[in-house]
Design a protein around this motif. Structure first.
Motif, PDB file in Angstrom:
ATOM      1  N   ARG A 157      66.705  47.721  16.423  1.00 41.63           N
ATOM      2  CA  ARG A 157      66.524  47.222  17.791  1.00 41.63           C
ATOM      3  C   ARG A 157      65.787  48.259  18.633  1.00 41.63           C
ATOM      4  O   ARG A 157      64.826  47.941  19.337  1.00 41.63           O
ATOM      5  N   SER A 158      66.234  49.528  18.563  1.00 44.09           N
ATOM      6  CA  SER A 158      65.607  50.577  19.391  1.00 44.09           C
ATOM      7  C   SER A 158      64.127  50.711  19.042  1.00 44.09           C
ATOM      8  O   SER A 158      63.280  50.795  19.930  1.00 44.09           O
ATOM      9  N   ARG A 159      63.844  50.709  17.745  1.00 45.34           N
ATOM     10  CA  ARG A 159      62.457  50.896  17.308  1.00 45.34           C
ATOM     11  C   ARG A 159      61.586  49.734  17.794  1.00 45.34           C
ATOM     12  O   ARG A 159      60.516  49.935  18.373  1.00 45.34           O
ATOM     13  N   GLU A 160      62.071  48.523  17.607  1.00 46.34           N
ATOM     14  CA  GLU A 160      61.244  47.359  17.943  1.00 46.34           C
ATOM     15  C   GLU A 160      61.163  47.142  19.451  1.00 46.34           C
ATOM     16  O   GLU A 160      60.169  46.638  19.959  1.00 46.34           O
ATOM     17  N   LEU A 161      62.227  47.544  20.140  1.00 43.59           N
ATOM     18  CA  LEU A 161      62.198  47.445  21.608  1.00 43.59           C
ATOM     19  C   LEU A 161      61.133  48.383  22.177  1.00 43.59           C
ATOM     20  O   LEU A 161      60.395  48.031  23.099  1.00 43.59           O
ATOM     21  N   ALA A 162      61.047  49.580  21.584  1.00 47.10           N
ATOM     22  CA  ALA A 162      60.058  50.561  22.063  1.00 47.10           C
ATOM     23  C   ALA A 162      58.635  50.031  21.880  1.00 47.10           C
ATOM     24  O   ALA A 162      57.756  50.309  22.693  1.00 47.10           O
ATOM     25  N   GLU A 163      58.422  49.212  20.828  1.00 48.99           N
ATOM     26  CA  GLU A 163      57.073  48.672  20.594  1.00 48.99           C
ATOM     27  C   GLU A 163      56.785  47.443  21.452  1.00 48.99           C
ATOM     28  O   GLU A 163      55.615  47.127  21.713  1.00 48.99           O
ATOM     29  N   ALA A 164      57.858  46.732  21.846  1.00 52.69           N
ATOM     30  CA  ALA A 164      57.677  45.378  22.394  1.00 52.69           C
ATOM     31  C   ALA A 164      56.777  45.335  23.625  1.00 52.69           C
ATOM     32  O   ALA A 164      56.006  44.390  23.804  1.00 52.69           O
ATOM     33  N   GLY A 165      56.850  46.357  24.464  1.00 54.93           N
ATOM     34  CA  GLY A 165      56.070  46.346  25.693  1.00 54.93           C
ATOM     35  C   GLY A 165      54.573  46.574  25.460  1.00 54.93           C
ATOM     36  O   GLY A 165      53.753  46.212  26.317  1.00 54.93           O
ATOM     37  N   ASP A 166      54.214  47.132  24.318  1.00 53.77           N
ATOM     38  CA  ASP A 166      52.799  47.471  24.083  1.00 53.77           C
ATOM     39  C   ASP A 166      52.015  46.353  23.398  1.00 53.77           C
ATOM     40  O   ASP A 166      50.799  46.439  23.272  1.00 53.77           O
TER      41      ASP A 166
END
Ligand SMILES: Cc1cc2nc3c(=O)[nH]c(=O)nc-3n(C[C@H](O)[C@H](O)[C@H](O)COP(=O)(O)OP(=O)(O)OC[C@H]3O[C@@H](n4cnc5c(N)ncnc54)[C@H](O)[C@@H]3O)c2cc1C
Length: 506
Positions: free
Chosen positions: A10-19
């Motif tokens: 979740r943390s990894r994919e959340l960090a990417e989601a905005g870009d």
């Protein structure tokens, strides 16, 4: 790609989601939204799917867990919906989730309150339901046909029935989910295995056709998710994100009884509601031994709560109906827990029980596609229709839906020889909940025998650890209220709380 969901992913994919700019943003991870995420991802589209709380936080975990063959729709002349329901039931039983959906027998006890004419009408309905099964090409070996049975046989299947005046029973079969929340988890994980980003604790604050403003509910930070198309699958909360939608929710309450409260109940019951010709209460034995009794249908006004509560008048009503067929009546003290869910019905005239249970697709002025209504049984069809709509709207260049034959995580045989060699026999209880992954759950217990310790409802500590590592459980509520259903009985929940805390720290 790996299907495991957990805090690190979740943390990894959340960090990417905005870009990123994804093809499809799905808002809401009940059966409909998780189904839409899977449908889109399996067509090769890039997908981010968010839920304000957790997988299956909403109505999808408060169902009766029936996979309907559509009979009730036939009774209302809704032939197309009835057929769709029977087809979807067949797909779940045969292809997509045979580990999670089983055939369940039901008895309608022929008590003095059921006239010969009423029994004949119901039996005609059951035969029509069997015709739907045939039309949907679901083999009889998976769902046997209806039959009239003797009082003796009825009592052997349902010992708590009162023998007084019992003339026999009408036996029918339908699909039952081992657990509705597990269906949602399986959908979300299968979508994740196809590359969908599944982000729980992310609330959409505002939606537009090209994305959403989102708040991470764990940190409070807000960010934007940009998308070519947006699906609003927030069920009974859909109107909060699209002011043009008007919902008219209806509350359905269930009682939860402990296994020992109705001993010898091997079939479900259809109990006629006194004074109504074609409405039945349901007595639903569960895979974990508990029994649910449902269900009411009451219109609800006002703001939609996160977790609906079952009012005492619903409890009293259900107990009265149940007691009309029992040999030994139950009292309020026999009810170990209750739950209530809100049906996501669109506003229209009439009583909510008569409102269409069909699903609807609504496209807002800004291009958000809302998919709402329907039912758990038809989630796949709802998802397919929603994704077809956004593919056309966004000119996404994807082919048709592939989900009708796409097995969910856990479908398929338990790799028997390997599992037995490695960890010993895999109990049926685990097979029914984990399907082909049951051996891997059992292997956790072989590694650390302390994890084999059973908790209320027979769930083991290993299953809690599995839920943290692979099923996206982030806190004790996820573990006790959604990955397992221990929490449906408050005393059991309290007893299992330390084990849930330990699993998160394991
Ligand atoms: C009592 C009852 C019994 C039922 N029994 C059956 C049955 O036996 N068989 C059957 O087929 N159907 C049954 N149904 C119908 C079925 O349960 C529902 O139609 C279905 O579960 C709806 O699923 P959904 O995904 O559309 O909505 P939900 O499951 O409610 O999912 C919506 C999700 O959206 C999330 N959300 C809300 N707002 C936001 C936001 N702003 N941002 C991000 N996420 C958000 C919520 O947290 C929730 O997880 C029953 C319904 C009820 C009420």
């Amino acid at each position: 790609m790996n299907s495991s969901l957990n805090a690190a992913r979740r943390s990894r994919e959340l960090a990417e989601a905005g870009d990123l700019v994804v093809d499809v943003l799905v808002v809401g991870l009940g059966a409909t939204g998780a189904g839409a995420a899977l449908d889109a991802a399996s067509r090769g589209l890039s997908v981010t799917a968010i839920d304000a709380h957790d997988l299956a936080f909403g109505t999808s975990r408060w169902s009766s867990k029936m996979i309907h063959g559509g009979l009730r729709y036939l009774a209302r002349g809704q032939v197309r919906v009835a057929h769709e329901s029977a087809v979807e039931r067949g797909l779940l039983l045969r292809h997509t989730a045979p580990h999670l959906v089983r055939a369940q027998p039901y008895l309608l006890p022929l008590t003095p309150a059921v006239s010969g004419g009423q029994a004949a009408t119901v039996m005609t309905g059951y035969r029509l339901g069997d015709g739907l099964r045939m039309a949907a090409r679901t083999p009889r070996r998976l769902l046997p046909g209806p039959a009239r049975i003797s009082a003796g046989r009825a009592l052997s299947l349902a010992a708590p029935l009162s023998p007084n005046g019992l003339r026999g029973a009408l036996l029918s079969w339908d699909g039952r989910l081992v657990d509705d929340a597990r269906l949602v988890v399986a959908l979300a994980r299968t979508a994740a295995s196809r590359g969908a980003r599944i982000l729980t604790r992310c609330r959409a604050l505002e939606l537009a056709g090209d994305g959403a403003r989102v708040r991470d509910e764990l940190t409070g930070s807000t960010f934007a998710i940009r998308a070519r198309t947006v699906v609003n699958a927030t069920g009974v909360w859909a109107a909060q994100l699209d002011p043009d939608i008007r919902m008219r929710p209806s509350r359905g309450t269930h009682l939860v009884l402990r296994p020992e409260t109705l001993p010898g109940l091997r079939a479900g019951l259809h109990v006629p509601i006194p004074g109504e010709s074609n409405r039945f209460a349901l007595v639903l034995p569960q895979h974990d031994g508990r029994v649910y009794v449902g269900l009411t249908d009451e219109p609800v006004e006002g703001p939609v709560p996160d977790v609906p509560q079952a009012p005492e008048e619903d409890v009293a009503f259900l107990l009265d109906v149940l007691n009309s067929v029992l040999g030994v009546p139950l009292g309020r003290q026999d009810v170990a827990g209750t739950y209530a869910g809100l049906r996501p019905l669109l506003a229209a005239g009439g009583r909510t029980a008569d409102l269409s249970r069909e699903h609807a697709l609504l496209t807002s002025g800004s291009g958000v596609v809302t998919v709402v209504g329907g039912k758990l049984t038809t989630y796949r069809r709802m998802a397919e229709d929603a994704v077809d709509r956004v593919v056309a709207l966004g000119r996404l260049g994807a082919g048709g839906s592939r989900t009708a034959r796409l097995p969910l995580v856990g479908a398929g045989a338990v790799p028997e020889a390997r599992a037995v060699r490695k960890v010993g026999a895999v109990p049926d209880r685990l097979r029914a909940r984990y399907g082909s992954e049951a051996g891997a759950v059992r292997a956790l217990m072989a590694e650390d025998p302390a994890l084999a310790e059973p908790l209320p409802t027979g769930i083991t500590r290993a299953e809690l650890v599995w839920a943290v590592r692979h099923e996206g459980a982030l806190d004790v509520d996820d573990l006790l209220d959604r990955r397992t259903r221990i929490g449906l009985v408050p005393e059991d929940r309290a007893a299992a709380l330390p084990a849930a805390r330990a699993a998160l720290a394991y």
